[in-house]
Structures are given as C-alpha cells and as structure tokens.
Design a protein around this motif. Structure first.
Motif, PDB file in Angstrom:
ATOM      1  N   LEU A   1     -16.871  -9.030  -4.487  1.00 56.06           N
ATOM      2  CA  LEU A   1     -17.380  -9.301  -3.211  1.00 56.06           C
ATOM      3  C   LEU A   1     -17.612  -7.938  -2.270  1.00 56.06           C
ATOM      4  O   LEU A   1     -18.587  -7.913  -1.676  1.00 56.06           O
ATOM      5  CB  LEU A   1     -16.555 -10.288  -2.343  1.00 56.06           C
TER       6      LEU A   1
ATOM      7  N   ARG B   1     -22.362 -12.113   0.520  1.00 54.89           N
ATOM      8  CA  ARG B   1     -21.126 -12.750   0.073  1.00 54.89           C
ATOM      9  C   ARG B   1     -21.534 -14.172  -0.647  1.00 54.89           C
ATOM     10  O   ARG B   1     -20.975 -14.499  -1.980  1.00 54.89           O
ATOM     11  CB  ARG B   1     -20.234 -13.385   1.409  1.00 54.89           C
TER      12      ARG B   1
ATOM     13  N   ARG C   1     -15.455 -13.241  -7.012  1.00 54.55           N
ATOM     14  CA  ARG C   1     -14.638 -12.508  -5.865  1.00 54.55           C
ATOM     15  C   ARG C   1     -14.213 -11.113  -5.635  1.00 54.55           C
ATOM     16  O   ARG C   1     -14.358 -10.346  -5.069  1.00 54.55           O
ATOM     17  CB  ARG C   1     -13.487 -13.277  -5.875  1.00 54.55           C
TER      18      ARG C   1
END
Length: 262
Positions: free
Chosen positions: A113, A104, A110
């Motif tokens: 991820l 992460r 994002r």
C-alpha cells in the motif's frame, strides 16, 4: 457529440448491466464519464482504450470508479502499447482524494500500500465547484452536487452542443444551473418519489427520484432527459412515469450499449 452507455445500473452492477459508466465522443476527442464495476469491459466494445483522452469521475463510490483499476492494468501490462504510457499520461479529472483512494484500491497487497502510486501513468487533476477544463476538443464544467461524499455534476460542451451528467446527487440547485439550456441531461433517478412503508418524500442529500429528475430537467429547460442509475430492485418504467408527469420534453430510460446523439 455522441453518448454511449457502458453501464447504467444504480449502486452496483445488475443482472443486465454494469454499474455507472459512459463514453462521450466529440470530434477526435473521447472521454469516459465514470468507470463503475464492469464498465471497462464494455468500453472495449466501442473504443480502443488507448484512444481515450481523459477519464472523468464524478465521485469515488465504487459503482462509479471501481474499474479504474482495470484501466491501470491495461496501461501497465498491455504487451503492445502504441506509445509509452509514462510519456502520455492519461488525464483523470476527479475529486481531490482520487489519486490516493484509487491507488489504495489498486494496491496488490496491504504490504505494498505505501508504495502504490498511479501517477506514473495518470495525470490527476482535481475537480472543484465551477472549474472549467479543456480536454481535447471539449470543455468540461463542474458543479458540486449534494451527495454523502464529495461529488460533481459535469457539463460537456462541443461546437455549441451540451451534455450534462448529474453523477449522484440529491436535489441540487447547482445541477439546475449547470444544466440550464443543455441539449441533453443524463440524470440519475434512483428511487420512486414515494415508497410505501418507508417514505412519502425521498431522503435528502443522497439521490433523486424519477419525479425529482423531471423537476430538475424542467427547471433547467433542457432539450431531452435521459434517466439512469436505476437499481436492479426498482423498475425503470415507474421512474419514467414520474419524470414525464413534470417534464414535457422527450424522456427515456437509458440501456446498456445504447447510443445517443447530443
């Protein structure tokens, strides 16, 4: 066995040092103890990162593991690797959540991820209390210590010599037992034992004072005490003075770039 200080600033990089990270070399084996902010750059002054046999992480606070992301970049994008990193994965001995947490931290965005995975080039091995692991020519022993997150002290043994690294911990019987009879105890000393206006006794379960580091060294009967993890806002000399009041063996505060025979 030789210990090299890559960084020793407590709780984050300071003006004169990266955060926590150390290189241990014994025979033909080389391992890192933590890789906090700025330590991967320092590592390159002392060792080709391709020569690492393992990365050991005491816990997953950024000042002890943030530069794993830089190591990932090195192993994935170096234009001339001496071997296929996917075929020679680097062992990472760390707390249970390490594979997920470090992925992460490395994830480019994002949106990426869910797909980010570091196991293509890293072999994550979970530390547990009392675990004993062989890495090359050294033996690694772990003991759970007292910190707000899962954290371990580590004992590195090679040919009858022993180095113990506290990682981050408050007062810990487990650290004393792990360090018993060790040649060197590399121990955090994060704050003074008394801070006027704040406390007359350090808060439990977080860090050690200089005095407490000395008490742990004395209780364990170690040969030498090296103090580390001093934040930029405290003076190492003050913590050294506390430790020497309760431990009568050799004591010093480590410095970035310093090397020590174990």
């Amino acid at each position: 066995m030789r210990l090299t200080v890559l960084g020793c600033s407590g709780s984050g990089p300071g003006p004169d040092s990266p955060a926590s990270g150390y290189l241990v070399q014994a025979g033909d084996t080389a391992v890192t103890l933590d890789l906090g902010n700025g330590t991967f750059g320092a590592l390159q002054r002392f060792l080709d990162p391709w020569a690492l046999d393992a990365a050991l992480l005491t816990h997953l606070h950024p000042d002890h593991c943030a530069d794993v992301a830089a190591l990932v970049v090195w192993r994935r994008y170096h234009p001339h690797p001496p071997f296929d990193p996917a075929q020679r994965k680097l062992p990472v001995l760390a707390p249970e959540e390490a594979a997920e947490r470090l992925a992460r931290a490395y994830a480019p965005s994002r949106a990426e991820l869910p797909e980010t995975d570091l196991t293509d080039g890293f072999d994550f091995r979970v530390l547990t209390d009392g675990a004993v692991t062989a890495v090359g020519e050294v033996t690694v022993r772990a003991a759970r210590v007292d910190h707000p997150v899962e954290a371990y002290a580590l004992r590195i043994e090679h040919e009858g010599r022993a180095l113990v690294y506290s990682g981050d911990t408050g007062p810990s019987a487990g650290l004393v037992e792990l360090a018993r009879g060790a040649d060197v105890l590399l121990c955090e000393a994060t704050w003074p034992h008394v801070v006027p206006g704040r406390w007359t006794e350090p808060p439990p379960g977080v860090h050690l004072s200089g005095r407490q580091a000395g008490e742990h060294a004395a209780a364990a009967g170690v040969g030498r005490l090296l103090l580390t993890h001093v934040p930029a806002w405290y003076a190492g000399a003050d913590l050294l003075a506390e430790a020497t009041e309760v431990f009568d063996g050799p004591v010093e505060v480590v410095a970035p770039g310093a090397g020590y025979a174990v």
